[in-house]
Enzyme design. Structure first.
Site, PDB file in Angstrom:
ATOM      1  CD  GLU A   1      59.309  52.874  85.796  1.00  0.00           C
ATOM      2  OE1 GLU A   1      58.701  53.430  86.722  1.00  0.00           O
ATOM      3  OE2 GLU A   1      58.751  52.425  84.776  1.00  0.00           O
TER       4      GLU A   1
ATOM      5  CG  ASP B   1      50.677  56.663  87.881  1.00  0.00           C
ATOM      6  OD1 ASP B   1      51.443  55.686  87.943  1.00  0.00           O
ATOM      7  OD2 ASP B   1      51.060  57.802  87.526  1.00  0.00           O
TER       8      ASP B   1
ATOM      9  CE  LYS C   1      55.498  55.137  92.901  1.00  0.00           C
ATOM     10  NZ  LYS C   1      55.413  55.859  91.606  1.00  0.00           N
TER      11      LYS C   1
ATOM     12  CG  ASP D   1      51.960  56.238  91.703  1.00  0.00           C
ATOM     13  OD1 ASP D   1      52.959  56.723  92.268  1.00  0.00           O
ATOM     14  OD2 ASP D   1      52.018  55.449  90.739  1.00  0.00           O
TER      15      ASP D   1
HETATM   16  N1  LIG Z   1      51.832  47.025  82.991  1.00  0.00           N
HETATM   17  C1  LIG Z   1      52.703  47.999  83.304  1.00  0.00           C
HETATM   18  N2  LIG Z   1      53.937  47.668  83.727  1.00  0.00           N
HETATM   19  C2  LIG Z   1      54.856  48.631  84.041  1.00  0.00           C
HETATM   20  O1  LIG Z   1      55.982  48.275  84.455  1.00  0.00           O
HETATM   21  C3  LIG Z   1      54.463  49.995  83.925  1.00  0.00           C
HETATM   22  C4  LIG Z   1      53.169  50.298  83.470  1.00  0.00           C
HETATM   23  N3  LIG Z   1      52.319  49.286  83.155  1.00  0.00           N
HETATM   24  N4  LIG Z   1      52.722  51.576  83.337  1.00  0.00           N
HETATM   25  C5  LIG Z   1      53.535  52.646  83.888  1.00  0.00           C
HETATM   26  C6  LIG Z   1      54.961  52.386  83.705  1.00  0.00           C
HETATM   27  C7  LIG Z   1      55.426  52.420  82.265  1.00  0.00           C
HETATM   28  N5  LIG Z   1      56.547  51.517  82.296  1.00  0.00           N
HETATM   29  C8  LIG Z   1      57.315  51.137  81.205  1.00  0.00           C
HETATM   30  C9  LIG Z   1      56.798  51.193  79.935  1.00  0.00           C
HETATM   31  C10 LIG Z   1      57.548  50.783  78.844  1.00  0.00           C
HETATM   32  C11 LIG Z   1      58.841  50.331  79.027  1.00  0.00           C
HETATM   33  C12 LIG Z   1      59.631  49.885  77.843  1.00  0.00           C
HETATM   34  O2  LIG Z   1      59.139  49.818  76.748  1.00  0.00           O
HETATM   35  N6  LIG Z   1      60.899  49.546  78.029  1.00  0.00           N
HETATM   36  C13 LIG Z   1      61.767  48.970  77.009  1.00  0.00           C
HETATM   37  C14 LIG Z   1      63.207  49.349  77.255  1.00  0.00           C
HETATM   38  C15 LIG Z   1      63.571  50.623  76.587  1.00  0.00           C
HETATM   39  C16 LIG Z   1      65.077  50.850  76.480  1.00  0.00           C
HETATM   40  O3  LIG Z   1      65.809  49.873  76.260  1.00  0.00           O
HETATM   41  O4  LIG Z   1      65.507  52.013  76.635  1.00  0.00           O
HETATM   42  C17 LIG Z   1      61.705  47.444  77.102  1.00  0.00           C
HETATM   43  O5  LIG Z   1      61.988  46.800  76.085  1.00  0.00           O
HETATM   44  O6  LIG Z   1      61.371  46.918  78.166  1.00  0.00           O
HETATM   45  C18 LIG Z   1      59.367  50.275  80.304  1.00  0.00           C
HETATM   46  C19 LIG Z   1      58.595  50.677  81.395  1.00  0.00           C
HETATM   47  C20 LIG Z   1      56.691  50.934  83.609  1.00  0.00           C
HETATM   48  N7  LIG Z   1      55.362  51.057  84.191  1.00  0.00           N
HETATM   49  C1  LIG Z   2      55.906  50.932  88.441  1.00  0.00           C
HETATM   50  C2  LIG Z   2      55.591  51.612  89.730  1.00  0.00           C
HETATM   51  C3  LIG Z   2      56.794  52.104  90.435  1.00  0.00           C
HETATM   52  C4  LIG Z   2      54.576  52.711  89.535  1.00  0.00           C
HETATM   53  O1  LIG Z   2      54.813  53.881  89.691  1.00  0.00           O
HETATM   54  C5  LIG Z   2      53.220  52.308  89.118  1.00  0.00           C
HETATM   55  O2  LIG Z   2      52.898  51.102  89.114  1.00  0.00           O
HETATM   56  O3  LIG Z   2      52.431  53.216  88.801  1.00  0.00           O
HETATM   57 MG   LIG Z   3      53.287  55.162  88.932  1.00  0.00          MG
END
Ligand SMILES: Nc1nc(=O)c2c([nH]1)NC[C@@H]1CN(c3ccc(C(=O)N[C@@H](CCC(=O)O)C(=O)O)cc3)CN21
Ligand SMILES: CC(C)C(=O)C(=O)O
Ligand SMILES: [Mg+2]
Length: 286
Positions: free
Chosen positions: A203, A66, A135, A105
């Site tokens: 994740e 998704d 999923k 998803d």
């Molecule tokens: N392009 C994309 N990549 C992804 O991995 C992803 C999506 N979209 N959309 C759905 C979710 C959202 N995801 C995310 C979104 C933001 C962070 C994020 O900002 N993480 C911070 C860490 C935060 C912390 O330290 O607690 C980072 O700096 O990476 C991580 C996963 C993973 N998934």
């Molecule tokens: C990041 C993966 C596990 C996911 O759920 C997605 O791409 O939507």
């Molecule tokens: Mg997803």
């Protein structure tokens, strides 16, 4: 792993990645890979063309995430994604692949009401799109859904840790830090396994916790921002290929620079048109 399994010589022709199999991969092949101690890759895919590229590259499992909501549909989060959108793009990925197991998803709002709603929408993804598994996010909170879908004959992949469909309550933070949260995640993972899930996505959880969950389960764990010790790794394909615009999560490794490559191609085409260098005689009919 049992002693017997450990002593068996590895049959590399069966490997999920790099093996010789040409038929479509099943959830049984995924389970067998954990028994062999084999690591494997998963990528997202959202259309037939890209899916065919990854299928030819030997990627054994493709997730129609998704995440299409933000990567392809221009939403800020995955929350607005609908069953119609998931079904359309999942069907395209199935058509573009002949070997990969395609996992769809279940989007936000398509299973939270309860097991009957979850089964109806999982069934739709199987019948209309042809996915091999679905999923859904959540451990204990999604147990009735997981149980009914699995009992009905549809394999379920569970998704724990950061569950992006809950961004409005949990944000995008590392999950499972501290003893209590770690125990809760381990409990969720075991509950998902007991409910019949064939694999668990972890994740954005600490690597040490992901390793412990991986050791504690007989079904494979698939990490994204969960360190090196999960059975499998998944990335959003546009992140790993350098196509996603804006900020990408720190857990991503960038293996190509498609945003630059495609932008350069578009500019080269535009320059040729404006300057009269395209089309030439070989592109022209008389
Ligand atoms: N392009 C994309 N990549 C992804 O991995 C992803 C999506 N979209 N959309 C759905 C979710 C959202 N995801 C995310 C979104 C933001 C962070 C994020 O900002 N993480 C911070 C860490 C935060 C912390 O330290 O607690 C980072 O700096 O990476 C991580 C996963 C993973 N998934
Ligand atoms: C990041 C993966 C596990 C996911 O759920 C997605 O791409 O939507
Ligand atoms: Mg997803």
């Amino acid at each position: 792993m049992t002693l017997q399994a450990a002593q068996k010589p590895t049959d590399s022709s069966k490997a999920l990645y790099g093996g010789k199999g040409t038929r479509r991969i099943t959830v049984h092949d995924i389970t067998a890979a954990k028994e062999r101690g084999e690591k494997w890759p998963m990528l997202t895919a959202y259309d037939a063309m890209i899916a065919s590229v990854f299928d030819e590259a030997g990627i054994p499992v493709m997730l129609v995430g998704d995440s299409m909501g933000n990567t392809h549909l221009g939403y800020e989060t995955t929350v607005p994604v609908t069953m119609d959108e998931m079904t359309l793009l999942s069907a395209a990925v199935v058509r573009g692949t002949s070997r990969a197991l395609v996992v769809g998803d279940l989007p936000f709002g398509s299973y939270q009401e309860g097991p009957v709603q979850a089964l109806r929408n999982a069934t739709r993804l199987v019948k209309e799109a042809g996915v091999g598994a679905v999923k859904l996010e959540g451990g204990e909170r999604s147990l009735p859904q997981t149980e009914l879908i699995v009992e009905s004959g549809i394999p379920v992949m569970s998704h724990l840790g950061l569950t992006p469909q809950s961004v409005n309550t949990m944000g995008y933070r590392v999950q499972g830090r501290g003893d209590e949260a770690a125990h809760r995640l381990l409990r969720d993972a075991k509950a998902a396994q007991d409910a019949g899930a064939f694999a668990v996505v972890l994740e954005l959880v600490p690597a040490e916790l992901a390793a412990e969950v991986t050791r504690s389960l007989h079904i494979p764990t698939i990490g994204i921002g969960a360190g090196p010790d999960t059975d499998a790794q998944v990335l959003v394909w546009t992140d790993m290929a350098g196509l996603t615009g804006g900020k990408v999560p720190r857990f991503t490794k960038q293996y190509a620079d498609l945003r630059r490559t495609l932008g350069d191609a578009a500019k080269a085409f535009a320059d040729d048109v404006v300057g009269g260098a395209f089309p030439q005689e070989e592109h022209t009919f008389h």
